[in-house]
Design a protein around this motif. Sequence first.
Motif, PDB file in Angstrom:
ATOM      1  N   ALA A 106      66.812  -8.101  55.176  1.00 60.81           N
ATOM      2  CA  ALA A 106      67.459  -9.413  55.164  1.00 60.81           C
ATOM      3  C   ALA A 106      66.452 -10.552  55.056  1.00 60.81           C
ATOM      4  CB  ALA A 106      68.321  -9.574  56.413  1.00 60.81           C
ATOM      5  N   ASP A 107      65.218 -10.326  55.565  1.00 61.91           N
ATOM      6  CA  ASP A 107      64.202 -11.387  55.552  1.00 61.91           C
ATOM      7  C   ASP A 107      63.243 -11.266  54.373  1.00 61.91           C
ATOM      8  OD1 ASP A 107      62.868  -9.094  56.274  1.00 61.91           O
ATOM      9  OD2 ASP A 107      61.681 -10.052  57.853  1.00 61.91           O
ATOM     10  N   TRP A 108      63.669 -10.619  53.292  1.00 62.69           N
ATOM     11  CA  TRP A 108      62.748 -10.299  52.196  1.00 62.69           C
ATOM     12  C   TRP A 108      62.136 -11.542  51.552  1.00 62.69           C
ATOM     13  CZ3 TRP A 108      63.280 -11.615  47.010  1.00 62.69           C
ATOM     14  CH2 TRP A 108      64.523 -12.123  46.616  1.00 62.69           C
ATOM     15  N   GLU A 109      62.873 -12.626  51.521  1.00 62.28           N
ATOM     16  CA  GLU A 109      62.330 -13.832  50.892  1.00 62.28           C
ATOM     17  C   GLU A 109      61.173 -14.407  51.706  1.00 62.28           C
ATOM     18  OE1 GLU A 109      65.710 -16.029  48.419  1.00 62.28           O
ATOM     19  OE2 GLU A 109      66.383 -15.511  50.456  1.00 62.28           O
ATOM     20  N   ARG A 110      61.267 -14.309  53.027  1.00 62.65           N
ATOM     21  CA  ARG A 110      60.157 -14.750  53.883  1.00 62.65           C
ATOM     22  C   ARG A 110      58.947 -13.846  53.681  1.00 62.65           C
ATOM     23  NH1 ARG A 110      58.175 -13.163  58.586  1.00 62.65           N
ATOM     24  NH2 ARG A 110      59.909 -11.732  58.987  1.00 62.65           N
ATOM     25  N   GLU A 111      59.199 -12.545  53.575  1.00 64.05           N
ATOM     26  CA  GLU A 111      58.104 -11.600  53.342  1.00 64.05           C
ATOM     27  C   GLU A 111      57.444 -11.850  51.978  1.00 64.05           C
ATOM     28  OE1 GLU A 111      56.496  -9.144  54.865  1.00 64.05           O
ATOM     29  OE2 GLU A 111      57.520  -9.290  56.775  1.00 64.05           O
ATOM     30  N   LEU A 112      58.255 -12.138  50.994  1.00 66.22           N
ATOM     31  CA  LEU A 112      57.705 -12.397  49.666  1.00 66.22           C
ATOM     32  C   LEU A 112      56.890 -13.687  49.652  1.00 66.22           C
ATOM     33  CD1 LEU A 112      57.645 -11.019  46.941  1.00 66.22           C
ATOM     34  CD2 LEU A 112      59.615 -12.391  46.249  1.00 66.22           C
ATOM     35  N   ALA A 113      57.331 -14.661  50.431  1.00 66.10           N
ATOM     36  CA  ALA A 113      56.566 -15.907  50.550  1.00 66.10           C
ATOM     37  C   ALA A 113      55.191 -15.629  51.154  1.00 66.10           C
ATOM     38  CB  ALA A 113      57.337 -16.917  51.404  1.00 66.10           C
ATOM     39  N   HIS A 114      55.123 -14.676  52.074  1.00 67.33           N
ATOM     40  CA  HIS A 114      53.845 -14.273  52.672  1.00 67.33           C
ATOM     41  C   HIS A 114      52.925 -13.690  51.605  1.00 67.33           C
ATOM     42  CE1 HIS A 114      51.020 -12.511  55.554  1.00 67.33           C
ATOM     43  NE2 HIS A 114      51.183 -11.353  54.945  1.00 67.33           N
ATOM     44  N   VAL A 115      53.469 -12.856  50.743  1.00 72.79           N
ATOM     45  CA  VAL A 115      52.686 -12.255  49.653  1.00 72.79           C
ATOM     46  C   VAL A 115      52.126 -13.352  48.749  1.00 72.79           C
ATOM     47  CG1 VAL A 115      52.834 -10.818  47.570  1.00 72.79           C
ATOM     48  CG2 VAL A 115      53.962 -10.077  49.690  1.00 72.79           C
ATOM     49  N   ILE A 116      52.976 -14.283  48.364  1.00 70.30           N
ATOM     50  CA  ILE A 116      52.555 -15.367  47.473  1.00 70.30           C
ATOM     51  C   ILE A 116      51.487 -16.235  48.145  1.00 70.30           C
ATOM     52  CG2 ILE A 116      53.340 -17.474  46.306  1.00 70.30           C
ATOM     53  CD1 ILE A 116      56.086 -15.981  45.985  1.00 70.30           C
ATOM     54  N   ALA A 117      51.671 -16.521  49.429  1.00 70.73           N
ATOM     55  CA  ALA A 117      50.706 -17.335  50.159  1.00 70.73           C
ATOM     56  C   ALA A 117      49.341 -16.658  50.222  1.00 70.73           C
ATOM     57  CB  ALA A 117      51.215 -17.620  51.569  1.00 70.73           C
ATOM     58  N   LEU A 118      49.332 -15.339  50.398  1.00 71.64           N
ATOM     59  CA  LEU A 118      48.066 -14.611  50.444  1.00 71.64           C
ATOM     60  C   LEU A 118      47.299 -14.739  49.131  1.00 71.64           C
ATOM     61  CD1 LEU A 118      48.940 -11.283  52.318  1.00 71.64           C
ATOM     62  CD2 LEU A 118      47.504 -13.149  53.145  1.00 71.64           C
ATOM     63  N   MET A 119      48.009 -14.741  48.021  1.00 68.00           N
ATOM     64  CA  MET A 119      47.346 -14.889  46.731  1.00 68.00           C
ATOM     65  C   MET A 119      46.655 -16.250  46.648  1.00 68.00           C
ATOM     66  SD  MET A 119      47.911 -11.998  45.419  1.00 68.00           S
ATOM     67  CE  MET A 119      47.128 -12.289  43.843  1.00 68.00           C
ATOM     68  N   GLN A 120      47.260 -17.243  47.270  1.00 68.70           N
ATOM     69  CA  GLN A 120      46.709 -18.600  47.213  1.00 68.70           C
ATOM     70  C   GLN A 120      45.569 -18.811  48.209  1.00 68.70           C
ATOM     71  OE1 GLN A 120      50.386 -20.625  47.995  1.00 68.70           O
ATOM     72  NE2 GLN A 120      51.084 -20.545  45.867  1.00 68.70           N
ATOM     73  N   THR A 121      45.688 -18.197  49.382  1.00 72.19           N
ATOM     74  CA  THR A 121      44.684 -18.425  50.429  1.00 72.19           C
ATOM     75  C   THR A 121      43.507 -17.456  50.361  1.00 72.19           C
ATOM     76  OG1 THR A 121      45.938 -17.029  51.967  1.00 72.19           O
ATOM     77  CG2 THR A 121      46.382 -19.399  52.021  1.00 72.19           C
ATOM     78  N   HIS A 122      43.697 -16.340  49.660  1.00 73.74           N
ATOM     79  CA  HIS A 122      42.618 -15.347  49.548  1.00 73.74           C
ATOM     80  C   HIS A 122      42.361 -15.004  48.078  1.00 73.74           C
ATOM     81  CE1 HIS A 122      43.841 -14.955  53.748  1.00 73.74           C
ATOM     82  NE2 HIS A 122      42.680 -14.406  53.985  1.00 73.74           N
ATOM     83  N   PRO A 123      41.915 -15.971  47.296  1.00 75.05           N
ATOM     84  CA  PRO A 123      41.659 -15.711  45.877  1.00 75.05           C
ATOM     85  C   PRO A 123      40.571 -14.649  45.693  1.00 75.05           C
ATOM     86  CG  PRO A 123      40.683 -17.794  46.532  1.00 75.05           C
ATOM     87  CD  PRO A 123      41.532 -17.347  47.686  1.00 75.05           C
TER      88      PRO A 123
END
Length: 256
Positions: A70-87
């Motif tokens: 049910a919280d998949w969109e929050r989890e996906l936001a975490h994935v996207i954020a990691l790409m931005q914060t850990h290039p």
Amino acid sequence: MIIDTHTHLYVEEFDTDYKEVIQRAKEVGVGKFLLPAIDSTYTERMFRLQKAYPKEVFLMNGLHPCSVKADWERELAHVIALMQTHPNTFYAIGEIGIDLYWDRTFLEAQREAFSQQIRLAKAYHLPIVIHCREAFDEVFEVLESEKDEQLFGIFHCFSGNQAQAQRAISYGLKLGIGGVVTFKNGKIDTFLSSIALENIVLETDSPYLAPVPFRGKRNESSYLTYIIKKLAELYKVSENEIITKTTQNALEIFKA
């Protein structure tokens, strides 16, 4: 050098002896370990292991289909954020895909998460690593809609038939071959030699899917030697040739 293109070395099953597990793998020639992601609950564990073994451990980023709830969109936001914060930290987006083994409740969410993560991989020019269980038709449907020259990666733990293998390859994917190839009922051993070695990479999926003679026990990267031996028998080539070619294939995909 041997490369384990898919190992969950950071999970709880390795908490007490991961150093020994890595050492045993290195002793048989395994020089690199690619770690697929599961979800946000494991992110810090992955970072810690990579920091401890910066020359051997390489990370992926992604949301596993079994963690699409049910919280998949929050989890996906975490994935996207990691790409931005850990290039420049991640070598693939994975493992991603569709799993319908347990239930189909979140099938549409799995489809959407899969598609979005394929696009994320393309945006960062990274390979994808696909998880598919009881969902070949659904996975291929998404791949068909996303296929282009930017799509490439690995169809992890391939367990389909020959036609499905060829279709996966047609999307720019290599087949991840692990312990299943040693199983009596694994079936892929009946046609795998018809698939060119250029399309194969080695993996364990440890701690899962240990090869014979360890089937049912905890898997680890040193057991790749049993997969190499089986592949050498199937392809009627030397074990060194299996190692050389699969390592070359893995490096082409991951640039690790």
